[in-house]
Every structure is written in C-alpha cells, then in structure tokens.
Enzyme design. Structure first.
Site, PDB file in Angstrom:
ATOM      1  N   LYS A  22       0.829  -1.212   0.000  1.00 50.14           N
ATOM      2  CA  LYS A  22       0.000   0.000   0.000  1.00 50.14           C
ATOM      3  C   LYS A  22       0.859   1.255   0.000  1.00 50.14           C
ATOM      4  O   LYS A  22       0.616   2.191  -0.775  1.00 50.14           O
ATOM      5  CB  LYS A  22      -0.913   0.002   1.225  1.00 50.14           C
ATOM      6  CG  LYS A  22      -1.755   1.272   1.375  1.00 50.14           C
ATOM      7  CD  LYS A  22      -2.583   1.265   2.645  1.00 50.14           C
ATOM      8  CE  LYS A  22      -1.832   1.838   3.828  1.00 50.14           C
ATOM      9  NZ  LYS A  22      -1.911   3.305   3.910  1.00 50.14           N
ATOM     10  N   ASN A  23       1.878   1.289   0.852  1.00 49.16           N
ATOM     11  CA  ASN A  23       2.676   2.504   1.011  1.00 49.16           C
ATOM     12  C   ASN A  23       3.631   2.753  -0.149  1.00 49.16           C
ATOM     13  O   ASN A  23       4.235   3.827  -0.240  1.00 49.16           O
ATOM     14  CB  ASN A  23       3.445   2.463   2.333  1.00 49.16           C
ATOM     15  CG  ASN A  23       2.531   2.603   3.534  1.00 49.16           C
ATOM     16  OD1 ASN A  23       1.431   3.137   3.428  1.00 49.16           O
ATOM     17  ND2 ASN A  23       2.971   2.100   4.673  1.00 49.16           N
ATOM     18  N   CYS A 116      -5.138   8.358   9.254  1.00 53.34           N
ATOM     19  CA  CYS A 116      -5.223   7.870  10.629  1.00 53.34           C
ATOM     20  C   CYS A 116      -4.750   8.926  11.616  1.00 53.34           C
ATOM     21  O   CYS A 116      -3.764   9.632  11.369  1.00 53.34           O
ATOM     22  CB  CYS A 116      -4.357   6.611  10.799  1.00 53.34           C
ATOM     23  SG  CYS A 116      -5.040   5.137  10.021  1.00 53.34           S
ATOM     24  N   ARG A 121       1.400  15.018  11.774  1.00 56.27           N
ATOM     25  CA  ARG A 121       2.148  14.728  10.550  1.00 56.27           C
ATOM     26  C   ARG A 121       2.026  15.913   9.605  1.00 56.27           C
ATOM     27  O   ARG A 121       1.409  15.827   8.548  1.00 56.27           O
ATOM     28  CB  ARG A 121       1.624  13.437   9.904  1.00 56.27           C
ATOM     29  CG  ARG A 121       1.855  12.210  10.744  1.00 56.27           C
ATOM     30  CD  ARG A 121       1.481  10.939  10.014  1.00 56.27           C
ATOM     31  NE  ARG A 121       0.045  10.783   9.907  1.00 56.27           N
ATOM     32  CZ  ARG A 121      -0.545   9.798   9.231  1.00 56.27           C
ATOM     33  NH1 ARG A 121       0.194   8.914   8.593  1.00 56.27           N
ATOM     34  NH2 ARG A 121      -1.851   9.698   9.183  1.00 56.27           N
ATOM     35  N   ASP A 304       4.780   1.162  11.888  1.00 55.80           N
ATOM     36  CA  ASP A 304       3.559   0.523  11.391  1.00 55.80           C
ATOM     37  C   ASP A 304       3.392  -0.916  11.882  1.00 55.80           C
ATOM     38  O   ASP A 304       2.360  -1.542  11.625  1.00 55.80           O
ATOM     39  CB  ASP A 304       3.530   0.540   9.858  1.00 55.80           C
ATOM     40  CG  ASP A 304       3.016   1.854   9.302  1.00 55.80           C
ATOM     41  OD1 ASP A 304       2.598   2.707  10.106  1.00 55.80           O
ATOM     42  OD2 ASP A 304       3.029   2.034   8.075  1.00 55.80           O
ATOM     43  N   ARG A 395      -8.654  -0.145   4.812  1.00 53.29           N
ATOM     44  CA  ARG A 395      -7.777   0.790   4.099  1.00 53.29           C
ATOM     45  C   ARG A 395      -6.442   0.147   3.743  1.00 53.29           C
ATOM     46  O   ARG A 395      -5.779   0.592   2.809  1.00 53.29           O
ATOM     47  CB  ARG A 395      -7.503   2.035   4.967  1.00 53.29           C
ATOM     48  CG  ARG A 395      -8.659   3.014   5.086  1.00 53.29           C
ATOM     49  CD  ARG A 395      -8.245   4.249   5.875  1.00 53.29           C
ATOM     50  NE  ARG A 395      -6.959   4.739   5.411  1.00 53.29           N
ATOM     51  CZ  ARG A 395      -5.887   4.913   6.188  1.00 53.29           C
ATOM     52  NH1 ARG A 395      -5.951   4.647   7.476  1.00 53.29           N
ATOM     53  NH2 ARG A 395      -4.765   5.355   5.679  1.00 53.29           N
TER      54      ARG A 395
END
Length: 416
Positions: A22-23, A116, A121, A304, A395
């Site tokens: 995903k990232n 999230c 951030r 994560d 997600r």
C-alpha cells in the site's frame, strides 16, 4: 456500520501470499500523473485507499481501468489541477498530487489531508522542499496551493527523514532544471520502489535507499509498465499472528530483507523463522519470551508494526518495553487492548507490557494498524472479540478475511 467477530483459535497453519505494498502503491499511482501517455501498474492491492486514489485521478481528468490488481492510467486527458475536498479529506496520500502535478504542470492544489489519527504529521517538510525548488506556496482556508513558472534544482536537507516529504520532493524534482540533492532522505523500500518507477519513465535518480538522493532533471517522462513490491507491513502482521499461537505458516511473496527487524525480534522471543528466496516460514509453539523494542525509521523497527507487536507481547513471559519514537499518538490501541485484559502501562512514549490472559470484548480499531493488533489479540482471547470501525482495516489489508480464514482463523464480518 460493520464489525468483525474473531474467535480464539488453537493453531494456524497453511500458506498465504502477500499483496502489493500500500505505502509503495499510493505515491507510485500518483507519480503516474507525471508521465505522458499510459502507465500500467501491476500488483496494486484492492484497498479502500487505492479506490479513493483512483477517484482522485478520475476527478483530475485521467482515465483509469482497474481489475485483477492491474491499474491502467492514461494522463493525456488531465484537465484539473486541484483535488475536491471530499476526496482529499479521506486519505493522507492525497498530498502526493502536489509533487506530481508541480512536476507536470507547474501548479497543484489540495485540501490539507486526512488519514489515521496517530500523531502530528504536518507537511512542512514537503513545502520546504517545493519552495527550495522555486515554487510559491499558499495556504488559505485549509487549501494548499503550489505554483512555479520554472523549477530549479536545489540542495534540500530534511530535518527528519520523512517518507512522504522525500517522495513528494523527489517527484517534484524529476523535471526541475539541473540537479537536486535531498539530504537526510528517507531510506524505506517504498522510496526505492518510487525511484525505480520514475527512472523507468525516464527520470534520472540515484541514491534511493541511502540518505542522499541525487536527481538530474529530465525533459520528459513517459508512462510505462511497472510492478509494485510486496507489502512488508502486511507480511509482518501475518508473521506476528502466527507467532502468538501454535503455528506452522508459510508466507509467500515476501522480500525478506524488508522484514529483517521483525525476524530478529521474533527469534529473540523464541519463534522459529525460516527464510527462503521470497518467502518465510513461521513455526511457533506460542511460548514467547519478553523483549524490548523501539520504533525507528528504516532500517529500524517500523512504527507501522508497533501495535501488532504490542499485541504479541501480551503473551510473552515477563515484562517488555515498547518505545515509540516516530509518532506521538501511536498508542491509541492500548486502551482497546486493556479492554481485553492486557496489562500495559504507558509513560509518555514508552509502554511496559506484561503477560496477560486476554478475554473477548467489544473494541474498536482506532487506526489501521491498531485494527490489525486487535485481530491478533483476538486469536488468543477467550470468547468472541468484536471489532468496530473496521473501515480502518479495509484501508490497508487486501482480502484479510479470506487470507485469515484460509489458515484457520474463525473470523467473519457482520453488517448492521
């Protein structure tokens, strides 16, 4: 509203395969906007975030086709340079439009992004990089706008090795005149993947994966075919699920180098980890030793994986310490684990975790990785664990119910 029901299990076994990262997919999909013509991206996971990103591309005028983890993107029809608020607010990765369209069109705008709630951030480092390249930045009424008549290469030092800032600046710089040097750059595998894709399109990037990235401006980038790397966080999540109880689990499509920090900790806890070329085998008796862990930027232990690892530590003999150095609010899962009986004490950014007898309870996923942690805890909790706010989980984990069910987990989704 939907929720997941997880029942205690005695053993996990079998084989599952890891989806695309995903990232890595999020910035790469957005980077396709820089290339002219069509890009074909393989191994794109079917996730809520990806589907929202496709909606963003379509809102900009791009043409997309997505099926069987293959995404086609044609950028020749782009006719808009700003993301609608209702799309931008749903995902933090919407900010990648700034670097991509700044490179392609010299202009872009988006609402301040969502995502999230795991801590502050800000996108200050992104904007600092854009300004260094010659762009003007304006923030008004919650909208960030960047403009540049011409981008000029520059030396940019990041105060923190931010993955998002490194990616965004790298995208903006690929067509800047001259050389751009990013110092104290993020070193994550997802940065390397983005650089590789940009280079395939015609960019000139060297040093990705180190703390100094050098970019020579290119005149033109063209759409190309590219395959996304496997998701190291998904792999780590299933590795920890296997470790927490008696298991013999094969996990395929894993780049072992990307999960080395977790492998080291699992072995320290007494779990057997066997490595192959592109797979790992987890053999666990469910008897774990306490260990200490600190999250750090890559190649350290990933933030994560912190929530999932804390769930694992609730079954380790002794007391373990977890130190979170990346995000200040990344202990949102602790209260939910405590509802299940976890013995966890927090002091600032540190947590002491002791072995606990967990029981099923009604809990909620406070963020994406917290949701995964609650599933892991549910594997050893007496009775049923009911997990709410599962849109967070959706997600970031493709077909998580199917994958878990295939290895022996009793899990189901209930729609209200």
């Amino acid at each position: 509203m939907s929720f997941l029901i997880v029942d205690r299990v005695n053993r996990l076994e079998g084989r599952l395969s890891i989806s695309g990262a995903k990232n890595a997919a999020l910035p790469i999909v957005m980077a396709a906007l820089i290339g002219e013509g069509e890009s074909i991206l393989e191994n794109i996971p079917n996730l809520r975030d990806i589907n929202n990103l496709i909606k963003i591309l379509n809102s900009l005028g791009a043409k997309t086709e997505y099926s069987n983890n293959r995404l086609k993107i044609n950028t020749d029809t782009i006719n808009r340079l700003d993301i609608p608020y209702d799309l931008a607010r749903k995902m933090r990765a919407s900010y990648y439009v700034l670097g991509a369209l700044l490179a392609r069109c010299g202009q872009a705008a988006t609402s301040l992004p969502g995502g999230c709630e795991i801590g502050s951030r800000p996108i200050d480092l992104h904007l600092k990089g854009f300004k260094a390249l010659g762009a003007k930045v304006n923030i008004e009424h919650g909208v960030v706008e960047v403009k540049a008549d011409k981008l000029i290469g520059a030396k940019i030092y990041l105060d923190y090795p931010s993955v998002g800032a490194t990616s965004n600046i790298m995208m903006a710089a690929v067509k800047a005149e001259g050389q751009t040097i990013i110092e104290n750059a993020a070193r994550e595998p997802e940065i390397i993947d983005l650089a590789n894709y940009l280079n395939v399109m015609g960019a000139k990037i060297k040093g990705a994966g180190t703390d100094i990235i050098k970019i020579e401006g290119a005149d033109k980038l063209e759409g190309r075919e590219y395959t996304i790397i496997p998701d190291r966080i998904e792999a780590g999540t299933y590795m920890m699920a296997a470790a927490i109880i008696e298991s013999d689990l094969y996990i395929d499509n894993v780049l072992v180098e990307h999960v080395k920090p977790l492998i080291a900790k699992l072995r320290e806890m007494g779990v057997i980890v066997k490595e192959d070329v592109n797979s790992v085998r987890i053999i666990s008796e469910g008897k774990l030793k306490a260990v200490d862990m600190k999250t750090l930027p890559y190649p350290g232990f990933p933030t994560d994986m912190q929530a999932q690892f804390m769930a694992l530590l609730t079954q380790a003999e002794g007391a373990s310490m977890v130190i979170e150095t990346v995000f200040e609010n990344r202990f949102g899962h602790v209260d939910e684990l405590k509802r299940m009986g976890a013995d966890i004490k927090i002091d600032g950014r540190s947590a002491i975790v002791k072995k606990s007898n967990l029981t099923g309870a009604k809990v909620k996923a406070t963020d994406l990785r917290a949701g995964a942690a609650l599933i892991i805890a549910g594997l050893v909790a007496e009775g049923e664990t009911e997990i709410g706010d599962i849109y967070h989980i959706e997600r970031g984990y493709e077909n998580i119910l199917g994958k878990l069910s295939s290895i022996g987990v009793n899990i189901r989704k209930v729609d209200c």
